[in-house]
Structures are given as C-alpha cells and as structure tokens.
Design an enzyme around this catalytic site. Structure first.
Site: not given
Ligand SMILES: NC(=O)c1ccc[n+]([C@@H]2O[C@H](COP(=O)([O-])OP(=O)(O)OC[C@H]3O[C@@H](n4cnc5c(N)ncnc54)[C@H](O)[C@@H]3O)[C@@H](O)[C@H]2O)c1
Length: 262
Positions: A69, A161, A193
């Site tokens: 975490d 966020y 996104t």
């Molecule tokens: N998907 C998008 O459109 C997007 C856009 C901009 C930024 N982001 C950022 O990219 C990153 C990854 O996003 P994603 O879309 O792949 O998300 P996702 O939800 O598909 O994957 C995120 C992973 O992080 C893990 N996680 C969550 N909380 C955690 C914690 N406290 N400790 C350890 N692991 C943890 C989850 O279990 C999950 O496996 C994030 O920081 C998100 O904010 C995503």
C-alpha cells in the site's frame, strides 16, 4: 500481454525498476515493457493476486511480485527492502499507483479527498523517499511520477483528483531540483484518458449510465480521435526512465492525443 509479445530492445538493460500499481492498466503495460527492455522489475500493487499474475507473465527470473500500500510507510519500506534484497540494487522508480475521486468540490467527501491525496501524493512521497539512498548507491537513477491531464486543466466532478495530481506535478519539480545534484532525474507524465478499469465509472457517469455514450463524448475531446492505450503511456515512461533521457529532469509531459493543446 506477455513479455515476448512486446518488442524488446535492451533500453533498460541491467536496471532494476519498481513499478507501483503494476497489477493492471498502465502499470502492468509498463512493467511488461520495461522487462522486455532488459530490466528486472518489481511488480508492486495493493492487490497481491494481480501483482503475482503479472510477475508470473513476465517470468520469475526477471520479476518480483510485491504487495504494497503506497500510502502506508511500513508497507513501502518492506516493499523496497524486499526489492533490494532480491535484486541487490534499485535504479528506477515509476510512481504509477493512483486512485480516482468523485465529485465537484461541494459534493466531494473528506474521506474521498483524503484517500485520493494519500495514494496519489503521499504514496509518491513515501516511495520516492524510500528509494533515494538505493538510487544514489547505484551511482544515480530516475524517478517518474504519474500526473494526469487533470493536473493541467479542470475536469468536471474530479476536484480531489485534479488537486492531487496538481500536487504531484509540483512535487516532481521540487524533487528534480533537490535531487539533480545527486544524480537522480525526476519527471512527470500527464496521461490523457486511457481506457482502463480505473476510468470505467467516470465514463459511465459521463454517459449518464451509457458507457458507449460516455466513451463517444470523451473521444470528442481528443484531437487525435481516440483514447490512449496503456502501451502509449508505457512507451513514454520507458523513454523518460532510460538513459536516452539523460538531460531530461523536472519536466512535465502531457501524453494526451492533443487534449490539452486546444
Ligand atoms: N486511465 C487513465 O485514463 C489515466 C489518465 C491519467 C492518469 N492516470 C493515472 O495513471 C495511473 C494508473 O492508472 P490506471 O488507469 O492504470 O489505473 P488502474 O486502476 O487500472 O490500475 C491502478 C493499479 O494501482 C493499484 N493501486 C491502487 N491503490 C494502490 C495503493 N494504495 N498501493 C498500491 N497500489 C495501488 C490498483 O490495485 C491497480 O492495480 C494512476 O496514477 C492514474 O491516476 C490514469
């Protein structure tokens, strides 16, 4: 996606990389790509089962699954200790783990706000702090923080966020200035996104319950005419963590199909 399916090329040969949130989405694509480029990878995620599955796909000789975490100091210390013990060094950190939030500022709950900051901001702080001595011991290294276009423009109903990702951008610049003299580069990616499980609730809400409509409305904001793929973000992360980016630090990169260029 298996490591063999990803085109490799040795751009991270000899490096040990920690990727947080690597159990799915962008982190999973990045850990897989880094391994295909020669890195040994710590697949760190809150979900131990997902971390184990991704590490298995990459191969046990090159990957270590770690349940962590990122918002919990003791958990982060244990993960970094396990990484150093297994691979003998740490050179790269991708602070990718993140969570969304829900609501405009007058609808957001304090609990949601605090969780969003704990994972996105405190998690980035704790993981970075824990690896710095290891990076220095290896003669330097690189850290990549995960921002978002939400740090650069206002996104409706995403108050916590947007604020948390804005803090990640500011923290990136501060870390870059402090750590450059110590041989550590720090940069930030701001993805647009990307269709991952994280985004599904937001897309459904935008489409008033209709996922396809939510997707169509979102794509309209993207001049390039599509949403991002996890691999689009992983490719940018690979560059910024590789030695090809040796003169790049303190930079903030939208990887967003032109969304913030309008
Ligand atoms: N998907 C998008 O459109 C997007 C856009 C901009 C930024 N982001 C950022 O990219 C990153 C990854 O996003 P994603 O879309 O792949 O998300 P996702 O939800 O598909 O994957 C995120 C992973 O992080 C893990 N996680 C969550 N909380 C955690 C914690 N406290 N400790 C350890 N692991 C943890 C989850 O279990 C999950 O496996 C994030 O920081 C998100 O904010 C995503």
């Amino acid at each position: 996606m298996s490591v063999d399916a990803v085109q490799g090329g040795g751009r991270l040969e000899g490096k040990v990389a920690i990727v947080t949130g690597a159990g799915r989405g962008i982190g999973r694509a990045s850990a897989t790509l880094f391994a295909a480029h020669g890195a040994r990878v710590v697949v760190a995620d809150l979900d131990a089962g997902r971390a184990a599955e991704v590490a298995r796909e990459i191969g046990s000789e090159r990957a270590l699954a770690a349940a962590v975490d990122v918002a919990d100091q003791g958990s982060v210390t244990a993960m970094v200790d396990a990484a150093a013990e297994r691979f003998g060094a740490i050179h790269l950190l991708y602070n990718n783990a993140g969570v969304n939030s829900d609501g405009a500022v007058d609808r957001a709950t304090l609990e949601d706000w605090e969780r969003c900051f704990a994972v996105n901001v405190t998690g980035t702080f704790l993981c970075s702090r824990a690896v710095i001595a290891h990076l220095e011991a290896g003669g330097g290294g690189a850290i990549l923080n995960q921002g978002s276009v939400a740090a650069l423009v206002g996104i409706r109903n995403f108050a916590a966020y947007c604020a948390a990702k804005g803090a990640v951008v500011a923290l990136t610049r501060s870390m870059a200035v402090d750590l450059a003299p110590r041989g550590i580069r720090v940069n930030c990616l701001c993805p647009g996104t990307v269709y991952t499980p994280l985004m599904e609730p937001m897309l459904r809400e935008r489409g008033e319950g209709d996922m396809q409509r939510g997707l169509d409305l979102t794509i309209e904001k993207y001049p390039i005419g599509r949403l991002g793929e996890p691999e689009d973000i992983a490719a940018a992360a690979l560059f910024l963590l590789s030695d090809e980016a040796a003169f790049v630090t303190g930079s903030v990169h939208p990887v967003d199909g032109g969304m913030t260029a309008q």
